[in-house]
Scaffold this active site. Structure first.
Site, PDB file in Angstrom:
ATOM      1  CD  GLU A   1      11.969  13.103  14.733  1.00  0.00           C
ATOM      2  OE1 GLU A   1      11.884  12.184  15.571  1.00  0.00           O
ATOM      3  OE2 GLU A   1      11.693  12.938  13.530  1.00  0.00           O
TER       4      GLU A   1
ATOM      5  CB  SER B   1       1.240  -5.487 -35.893  1.00  0.00           C
ATOM      6  OG  SER B   1      -0.091  -5.386 -36.353  1.00  0.00           O
TER       7      SER B   1
END
Length: 887
Positions: free
Chosen positions: A127, A401
């Site tokens: 960082e 179905s």
């Protein structure tokens, strides 16, 4: 000899003098050139200095003016120290925490000396490598960061840890020069007020690590189930890489392996900055491949549902507010039911794994309000051997179905009834550019004449396909779409893809959609969209939104919804295939349910419920591989559906389906479905008022002369030389024929030819040599005579049987000719028919100009025998007030 030596000495002296002379001349030349260069440099430096001076003056003036102005709007640097934390809590309907994006005790502050050196080094390396050298800002990094304002984020940012702390705690994340200047000022002030270790400690306690984890202690507990002080190198590197994009690099995200590349990058930076050796980096990279994370369920209940809710929240409020805004979200979920449903799914799938069934999903909805009471997206969210994190309730699968009730509801809208008879026989359906479509029944058996109640209850395929052909694929899809199945929006592309196979689940639907659509049947025709969120409050308890549970919009007439629910709850109607003691039958409960299995056994469904709750279940395999075996109503989805439904109904009384006012009962012939007659076997059936069946053209009692066994003549009848016998006459029109060939009748004739029962072979010849084949018979299939309260649009269907061949059939409405027919199908869509009583007439002629006609009377919006008031009639005299009072 001496002279030679002196001569050499004089020559050497002369040469030395010449050399010194040339050297002096070169020195003077070089000095002159150097002076000129120095002069040019001085002029250029002066020019640069002038520009630099002007820039410094302008910058100084800007700083003198701008910085004080901005400084007055800055928050206090002391606010960088968190006094309290806020995060979003997702809870169930009873307040039980499902997922706490931030819980105060989980944001556990730790001192810098409790944090492993490897973790601090990893954070600095990835960082802010110059963290211990700068004073809160990195000039080179700031230039890169400011450049992002002009490169749409393509340039790499350069914020220091101090600046990130400022941005996270004191400023917004907007990308503007003003915000950058404020960030610079605050970072400088914080650097002057706090030590580097204090700043690093605040950053590590504040950084977001995804989900509930804020700060390294909570992150260590969330991902590894340990304290931060116990983290090793690879675990530290993993955590260091998370804050940049926790929603992507978290192993619990939709990209669960993205953290690997990010962690490798952290390790590389640590090695480049001298924190670890190459050997340590390589060892850590090897460990990374086997890095183990704590099960997310340890602090993540109902994970599929929570992700579903989180997506809704992010769409409404944005990711930042959801993760850091302190929202409290009360959901519809019943955690107790959810946990029971999850357990049922997992146990049943484990039990049937030998059948090649690898996964299952289930959803429970409140039938009246649409509230999601349980959502099980897979058998195990954390299962390592398959995509457990995929929420199958939201995935598109073929419904088999289980889509049929939508087709039958469309048929009822068009005037067909539960007693309408269709022929279940092998039938071919033409398909443009392809071989004929020949559907087969689930069990390979064909039953001949069957009424719609029993065709749907037993899930017979051929009648369903015929029904789609009769009502139209587009109309069936429109019904599905109106009922909430967005996946079946009747677009041109979908219509091209599904065709008549739509009746057997040719399209793809989502379990949540199909279950919600079934809720329409349970809820008297009203659609309520699935609801997941009841209330959202901000961190101060202010209600941002609260769901008002409504009864829903009517998308299907209550009468049609009732007919479907009644058929699906009729245990005797499905007994031919499922038996009377299947898992679908729950004694003491009125439960409407339907199963579905694709013909390739890739999907198995059971959907149904009561007026209180509706449950949908799917089983299959995420990779779409077929199951080895599955029996609807016995294994697969049905056992799961039954157990979950019983759990959802626990403590609730039985609630029957309400019979709407527009429903009447009538006695019908057990075979033909027409009005009962001649003491033939009959049964009772529900009908929408006005659709009760009329005279029976199918199940016949014919007068047969005793001597020849043929149709009795008038003379035979007069003399008593006849006997009455029972026969059937099966005739169907082919509505999808494109070449005039009636393939439906061909299928019927073939079935009759293979059947030796004399009842299916009525005589056509008259005694004495005459023939009944020359008769011209007309009958209406829809609407029936004396039908009442029809819509302004309805379908007219009739039959015209001509032994000599049909020449012409003409349709009249109120004596106005509407259309002529020279052959089947005899179908007409009547539209915008005015309210009132109307006459519909068919006039037909055969090839020998023999004529026959039939007229029926119907009522549109009124009873069929409605009479308009006579405007010339004298109104009756109202009684006096005194008389009224005395009555």
């Amino acid at each position: 000899m001496v002279d030679k030596i002196l001569k050499k000495l004089r020559l050497k002296k002369t040469n030395d003098w010449r050399t010194r002379r040339y050297k002096n001349r070169d020195r003077r030349t070089a000095s002159s050139v150097s002076s000129r260069i120095d002069s040019l440099k001085s002029k250029k430096m002066a020019k640069y200095a002038k520009f630099v001076f002007i820039g410094v003056v302008i910058l100084s003036i800007g700083l003198i003016v701008v910085f004080p102005l901005l400084a007055t709007t800055l928050p206090s640097p002391d606010e960088v120290v968190r006094r309290e934390g806020f995060s979003t809590k997702i809870v169930d309907r009873n307040g039980e925490v499902l997922y706490d994006i931030y819980e105060e005790e989980r944001r556990t502050p730790v001192d810098i000396d409790q944090i492993p050196e490897h973790l601090k080094q990893a954070v600095v390396a990835i960082e802010d490598k110059n963290f211990y050298k700068h004073s809160g800002f990195d000039p080179v990094g700031m230039i890169r960061g400011i450049s992002r304002l002009f490169t749409q984020g393509r340039a790499q940012g350069g914020s220091t840890l101090t600046q990130q702390l400022v941005k996270n705690r004191l400023l917004s994340s907007e990308r503007t020069i003003t915000r950058k200047i404020k960030e610079f000022l605050l970072a400088t002030q914080i650097e002057n007020r706090f030590s580097k270790d204090e700043i690093l400690q605040m950053y590590l306690n504040e950084a977001p690590y995804g989900g509930t984890a804020w700060g390294v202690e909570a992150a260590a507990e969330t991902y590894f189930g340990k304290n931060v002080s116990d983290l090793n190198l690879v675990e530290s590197a993993f955590l260091a890489g998370l804050p940049q994009r926790p929603s992507v690099y978290s192993p619990y995200s939709n990209t669960p392996e993205a953290y690997i590349g990010r962690t490798q990058e952290v390790l590389r930076r640590m090695r480049e900055d001298g924190y670890i050796s190459r050997e340590q980096e390589e060892a850590a990279r090897d460990e990374l491949n086997n890095l183990e994370f704590q099960d997310r369920s340890a602090s993540f209940k109902a994970p599929h549902f929570v992700q579903y809710v989180q997506q809704i929240l992010e769409e409404r409020y944005g990711e930042r507010i959801v993760e850091q805004g302190g929202l409290r979200v009360t959901t519809t979920l019943d955690l107790k039911l959810q946990q029971k449903a999850q357990e049922i799914v997992a146990d049943e799938i484990e039990e049937v794994s030998y059948m090649g069934i690898g996964n299952g999903a289930a959803i429970v909805l409140d039938a009246k309000t649409g509230e999601i009471l349980a959502m099980v997206g897979s058998k195990d969210f954390n299962a390592p051997d398959y995509d457990g994190q995929v929420n199958v309730t939201l995935a598109q699968r073929q419904p088999g179905s289980s889509i049929k009730p939508i087709v039958y509801a469309t048929a009822f809208k068009k005037g067909y009834t539960a007693s309408t008879m269709v022929m279940d026989v092998p039938t071919k359906f033409p398909v443009t550019g392809q071989p004929d479509y020949e559907p087969v029944n689930y069990d390979g058996t064909y039953r001949g004449p069957i009424q719609l109640r029993y065709a749907l209850g037993n899930s017979i395929n051929v009648p369903a396909v015929k029904l789609v052909a009769m009502v139209g694929v587009k109309d069936a899809l429109e019904t599905a779409y109106e009922m909430g199945i967005d996946s079946l929006e009747p677009t041109d592309d979908l219509l091209r893809r599904v065709g008549l196979s739509m009746a057997l689940g040719g399209g793809e639907v989502r379990l949540i959609e199909l279950t919600s659509a079934y809720g329409v049947f349970m809820n008297n025709g009203k659609k309520v969209a699935p609801v997941a969120i009841l209330k959202v409050e901000d961190s101060n308890g202010k209600v941002l939104e609260e769901t008002e549970l409504k009864e829903g919009k009517e998308v299907l007439k209550p009468e049609y919804a009732f007919l479907i629910a009644d058929i699906l709850s009729d245990n005797s109607a499905r007994s031919a295939v499922f038996g009377t003691n299947s898992l679908l039958h729950i004694p003491g409960r009125d439960v409407a349910v339907k199963t579905g299995t694709t013909n390739d056994k890739r999907d198995n469904w059971t959907v149904g419920g009561t007026p209180q709750v509706v449950v949908g279940v799917w089983v299959g395999n995420n990779d779409n591989s077929p199951m080895k075996q599955v029996a609807s109503g016995v294994s697969g989805a049905s056992p799961i559906w039954r157990e979950i439904l019983l759990a959802a109904l626990e403590g609730k009384p039985n609630e029957s389906f309400t019979v709407p006012d527009g429903i009447v009962t009538a006695t019908v012939d057990s075979v033909s479905g027409y009005r009962a007659h001649d003491d033939f076997p009959s049964r009772s059936e529900y009908f929408v008022k006005g659709t009760e069946p009329g005279e029976d053209p199918i199940h016949l009692k014919l007068k047969i002369c005793k001597s020849e066994g043929k149709l009795a003549t008038d003379g035979d009848i007069a003399s008593g030389n006849y006997e009455e016998k029972e026969y059937f006459k099966f005739i169907e029109e082919d509505p999808v024929s494109q070449d005039g060939i009636n393939r439906w009748q061909e299928g019927i004739n073939a079935w009759i030819s293979a059947n030796d029962d004399p009842k299916y072979h009525p005589p056509t010849e008259m005694c004495g040599g005459g023939s009944d084949n020359n008769q011209l018979n007309i009958d209406f299939d829809n609407p029936k005579d004396q039908s009442s309260n029809l819509e302004s649009f309805f379908e007219i269907r009739f039959r015209a049987d001509a032994g000599r061949g049909l020449k012409l059939a003409e349709l009249y409405i109120d004596d106005k000719k509407i259309r002529s027919f020279t052959g089947p199908p005899f179908i007409y869509q009547a539209k915008n028919i005015e309210k009132g009583v109307h006459k519909i007439k068919i006039v037909a002629r055969d090839n020998e100009d023999k004529q026959s006609e039939k007229t029926i009377t119907i009522g549109v919006g009124v009873p069929w025998d409605y009479k308009e008031p006579d405007p010339t009639a004298t109104p009756s005299v109202a009684p006096s007030p005194t008389a009224q009072a005395n009555e």
